[in-house]
Structure formats: C-alpha cells, structure tokens
Design an enzyme around this catalytic site. Structure first.
Site, PDB file in Angstrom:
ATOM      1  N   CYS A 296       3.453  -0.267   5.389  1.00  0.00           N
ATOM      2  CA  CYS A 296       2.925  -1.398   6.130  1.00  0.00           C
ATOM      3  C   CYS A 296       3.944  -2.084   7.037  1.00  0.00           C
ATOM      4  O   CYS A 296       3.729  -2.223   8.242  1.00  0.00           O
ATOM      5  CB  CYS A 296       2.393  -2.336   5.062  1.00  0.00           C
ATOM      6  SG  CYS A 296       2.282  -3.983   5.513  1.00  0.00           S
TER       7      CYS A 296
ATOM      8  N   HIS B 296       3.563  -9.897   6.838  1.00  0.00           N
ATOM      9  CA  HIS B 296       4.442  -8.932   6.159  1.00  0.00           C
ATOM     10  C   HIS B 296       5.604  -8.441   7.009  1.00  0.00           C
ATOM     11  O   HIS B 296       6.014  -7.274   6.908  1.00  0.00           O
ATOM     12  CB  HIS B 296       3.643  -7.735   5.615  1.00  0.00           C
ATOM     13  CG  HIS B 296       4.273  -7.164   4.371  1.00  0.00           C
ATOM     14  ND1 HIS B 296       3.792  -6.065   3.709  1.00  0.00           N
ATOM     15  CD2 HIS B 296       5.389  -7.547   3.690  1.00  0.00           C
ATOM     16  CE1 HIS B 296       4.551  -5.791   2.683  1.00  0.00           C
ATOM     17  NE2 HIS B 296       5.539  -6.678   2.639  1.00  0.00           N
TER      18      HIS B 296
END
Ligand SMILES: *[C@@H]1O[C@H](CO)[C@@H](O)[C@H](O)[C@H]1NC(C)=O
Ligand SMILES: *[C@@H]1O[C@H](CO)[C@@H](O)[C@H](O)[C@H]1NC(C)=O
Length: 508
Positions: free
Chosen positions: A78, A134
C-alpha cells in the site's frame, strides 16, 4: 515527390500540429474534474468483470463504457503504491522499497517530494483526500493537508475498524483536516466517504476544477459490513469471510454509483474523468483473491502487483469507449497523466519522474511510451544463501527484485514458493502450490500471465540484460528510510494525545 508537393505536405503537417495545439489549449481552459477512486486490498479477481462470484454492477458498467486497463500495474504494498501515485517516482528513489510505513516509525513520504496534489493545486484545482492516507504521520508536516490537499476527511494509518474508526479499540484515527472526529462512531466508513464525496461535489466552486482522491478503506481487513450488503450472497458464497468481503465490495460499488449520480445531478459529469484503481494485489489471508494470477499482496508475482484499473469519462474519444487497453501503464504514470495530460499543466518543479504521461494512450488508444517498468528492488529482503550459479551476475540475485521489459519480466531473490489461490466455493478452481524457489525467474507475462514457465535458463542473454538494468537501478537507489519503531512515543494513550493517533515527534 516534387518539391512543391513536399512543401505543401509540410504545411499541411504544420497546420495539423497547430490545430491540435489550439484544441489542447482550448481544453485547458475548461480543465476536467478528476475523481480518482482507489480500492484497498482488492484482489485482481475481485471485480465482476474478472469473474468474481459477487457482482459489482456499477463498476462493471463504468468500466464497460470506458477503457479497461488490462496491462496495468500498481505496487506490492500500500505505502509504495500511494507514494508513487503522489510523486510519479519509483520507491527506490525515496527509500520506501521495503513495504508499509508504521505509525511508530519516524518516517513519512519524504518532505522534499512534490506531490500530485500540490501540482494539481498549482494547476488551479481544488484538491481533496477522502479516506486512507498511509504515507506517514509522525510529524505534522507529513499530514495530507501539508502535502497538497485543501481538505482531508479520513484516517492516517493503514487499517482500522470501519464503524468505530479506531485501532485498536479506543484509539481514534479519524480526522477532518487536523481535527480528530469522535462523532462518527457507529457510521460505516464507506457510507461516510461516499457522503463526503457527494457533499464536495454538491458544493463545488463552479470556477475551479476539482481533483478528488477517494481513497476507500474497503475492502481491506478488518472485514466488516452492514449486514444488508452481505445478505444477498447468503446462498451464493458459503465462506463467511468471503461473503463479508463481497458485501464490502457491494457497498463500495453502490457508493461509486451514488458519486457518479451526484456528478450528473450537478451537471459536471460531462467534464469529469473517473479513474479507478486498486492499491496492491489481494491478500488471500483476508479473503481477497487474484486468481488466475500467481501469489498475493507483498509478492512481485503478478498477483501482488497487477492492478484492477479503468477510466470512465465522456471525454474519452469514441473509438476507445468500450474497449480494453493492453498498453503497459503503471501507477507512477498518474502524476504526469493528470498534471500534463488532463490538467494541461507542467510537471516542472517535481523531482525527476519515472512516470509517463499516458493520457493519449488512455483517451485515444495511442501506444504507451512505457516499455520498461521497475517493480521493485528491496535491499532489506535478501536471501542468505543460494544463487551460486549466478556469481558472475552484475546484480546480486539474492536481493528481492523484479523488472519488466516489454512482455518479459525478471524476478530475483526470495519470491517464495507461492502458488495459485482459488477463491472459495468456485466450482472447478483449485488452489495449487508453486514450484520450489528458483532464485532467478524469467516469464513472458503476455503469453504466460500465470507465471508457470520459468524461461531463465533458456534466455540467458535477456536475463543478463535485465540483471544489468537492475544493477543500474540499484546504483540509483537511496537507502530505505524505515527506522526503528518507537511504540511508547507513538502510543496516543501514553504520549498526551488523548488517545488520538497523530504526530508524535517534532524533529526529523
Ligand atoms: C465507539 O463506541 C463504542 C461503543 O459505545 C465504544 O466502546 C468505543 O470506545 C467507541 N470508540 C471510539 C473511538 O470512540
Ligand atoms: C447510496 O444512496 C442510497 C440512496 O440515497 C443510500 O440508501 C445508500 O446508503 C448510498 N450508499 C452509499 C454507499 O453511500
């Protein structure tokens, strides 16, 4: 041909060029809106048009009326994918080769990187992040509002509970800009993010184009969904987790439909480009599947990096609407594609890009200028033995790496023995184990997308060429920036942050 004819051909050519640039200039005066939607941890299999047992009718239709990207790559995890989306650069250039950034590491998307959101602001766009970030949180400069987003509504880490917006229970990670939001406890994330997107669309400044990164939390673990969404699959999908996952996809699909309706209701759909992408391959341990591709999230086999992607827009040329593009396109391409291709702005001011402007490839079906793609080189994942027969290699083949050139893909190092994982309950599909670890693998991924036939010993010269390319990229790499963990300092119930995850350090 006679000289005067050549001259008139030349003139004609010039006129065509001038006309084309005139129409491009014209287009920039009505810059299209961009709704960039990302699904989190969705497998290659996990969309209706790739054969999942569950349906995604809205996404299927958007894709079918637009262009499906079927030679499209993201990253194996990710944070690297998001970093490349934001910078247009390979993660070897910014130290993010090894995986995700944790909340207790003193690192974030390096602050000298110029982001896609900053460039879109410069190009005159309002910029919005909804959902997952993130890309680091340890200091305030790392947060989305300081990286080019006018507004942010969502969470900073990699995962959290969908209803309570905390992780673990009681430690909140939910923000509007810099303000923690406690009052949404009990509301499902996909509904909240959809509502936020619709609100922004309803209140859009008519004089300003909009760039929205709708960075969905679904269908990432923890697997949670209001029951009404998984219930329709009661008789179709026996496996409880997979059924919940199907519901999460159904809810996201519905939400994407609602957002599309809002664009239409506000009369801006005609000048909007909807882009959909996944962030990495599906983690089979969380009910995401990549069948028939090999392996899963984290792997450099196709199951870890081949993305689901499509572009939908009335602005696509008629000849590409309803087609599939097999051109090689990568997540690092979105920055120049959006900034130059769509917004008509310049990428000057960024650090040197690896991405390529693919707008004409997508809009008009031109050939992609990308023939090479570095998937990764991770110097922190190194086998301690093996590779003796490659001792004359220009690149240390014990390092986990992969590179693509045309239809060829080379993998080195510890790529595991992962095989092919069948989604549960699908008749005729059975999970198969992989072969035991060759340290150097070469596949023709066009002919052999399932990566079953290692051709490395057959094409030694090609392998050498790709190893030399890896060696060059390795020389250009910076050190990974993953630092030790500081669990005490970062813990929001211990560091005076009132149990809210957020910046916990001031120094570099
Ligand atoms: C959310 O509500 C539940 C139930 O009332 C509570 O136990 C939990 O601590 C709350 N979480 C947050 C982050 O407010
Ligand atoms: C989509 O809109 C319908 C009708 O307003 C609503 O019931 C549903 O909850 C919305 N879905 C999402 C995911 O927001």
């Amino acid at each position: 041909m006679p000289a005067n004819m050549a001259t008139s051909m030349l003139l004609l050519g010039l006129i065509v060029i001038i006309c084309t640039s005139v129409s491009l200039t014209y287009a920039t005066s009505s810059q299209p809106n961009v709704i960039f939607i990302m699904g989190d941890d969705q497998g290659y299999r996990d969309i209706g048009y790739h054969g999942s047992l569950f349906k995604t009718p809205i996404m299927d239709k958007l894709a079918e009326e637009g262009v499906k990207l079927e030679n499209y790559y993201v990253q194996f995890f990710c944070t690297p994918t998001r970093a490349q989306l934001m910078t247009g650069r390979y993660q070897i250039r910014m130290g993010l080769q090894n995986g995700v950034l944790d909340q207790d590491q003193k690192a974030c998307l390096p602050l000298d990187e110029v982001t896609l959101a900053e460039k879109m602001q410069e190009a005159g766009y309002s910029t919005h992040l909804i959902g997952k970030w993130h890309l680091g949180l340890y200091r305030e400069g790392c947060l989305p509002n300081n990286r080019g987003f006018d507004t942010f509504f969502g969470f900073l880490q990699g995962a959290e509970y969908f209803f309570s917006h905390d992780t673990p229970k009681g430690q909140l990670d939910f923000y509007r800009d810099f303000e923690p939001q406690w009052q949404y406890n009990g509301s499902y994330a996909t509904h909240l993010y959809t509502d936020e997107a619709i609100d922004l669309i309803n209140n859009k400044d008519p004089d300003k184009p909009m760039f929205m990164w709708l960075s969905h939390q679904a269908p990432h673990a923890p697997l949670e969904v209001p029951q009404q969404y998984s219930e329709p699959y009661r008789d179709i999908i026996e496996d409880d987790n997979r059924r919940t996952y199907a519901g999460m996809m159904a809810c996201m699909d519905e939400g994407i439909g609602n957002v599309t309706e809002a664009l239409k209701a506000n009369g801006i759909y005609d000048n909007t480009i909807i882009i959909y992408t996944t962030d990495n391959g599906g983690p089979v341990w969380n009910s995401a599947y990549n069948w028939p591709l090999r392996a899963f999230k984290g792997s450099l086999f196709e199951g870890g990096i081949r993305g689901v992607g499509f572009v939908h827009s009335p602005l696509l040329s008629d000849k590409v609407k309803g087609t599939v593009s097999y051109e090689l396109i990568h997540v690092s391409d979105w920055l120049p594609t959006l900034v130059e291709g769509i917004a008509g702005w310049t990428t000057e001011g960024t650090l040197p890009l690896d991405g390529i402007n693919q707008w004409e490839t997508i809009r008009d079906g031109r050939s992609s200028r990308r023939i090479e793609l570095l998937h990764n080189i991770d110097p922190l994942t190194v086998l301690t033995e093996g590779g003796e027969s490659w001792s004359d290699s220009p690149f240390d083949v014990r390092i986990k790496a992969a590179i693509r050139l045309g239809n060829w893909k080379l993998l080195t190092g510890d790529n595991g023995e992962a095989g092919w994982f069948a989604p549960p309950g699908v008749a005729g599909l059975d999970t198969e184990e992989g072969d035991v670890g060759d340290i150097v693998r070469l596949y023709n991924v066009k002919r052999d997308p399932e990566e079953r036939n290692n051709l490395a010993s057959k094409y030694r010269i090609l392998v050498k060429c790709l190893l030399r390319k890896l060696a060059r990229y390795y020389e250009e790499s910076v050190e990974p920036i993953y630092t030790p963990h500081f669990p005490e300092e970062a813990d929001p119930c211990k560091n005076g942050n009132n149990c809210v995850w957020g910046p916990w350090a001031t120094e570099e």
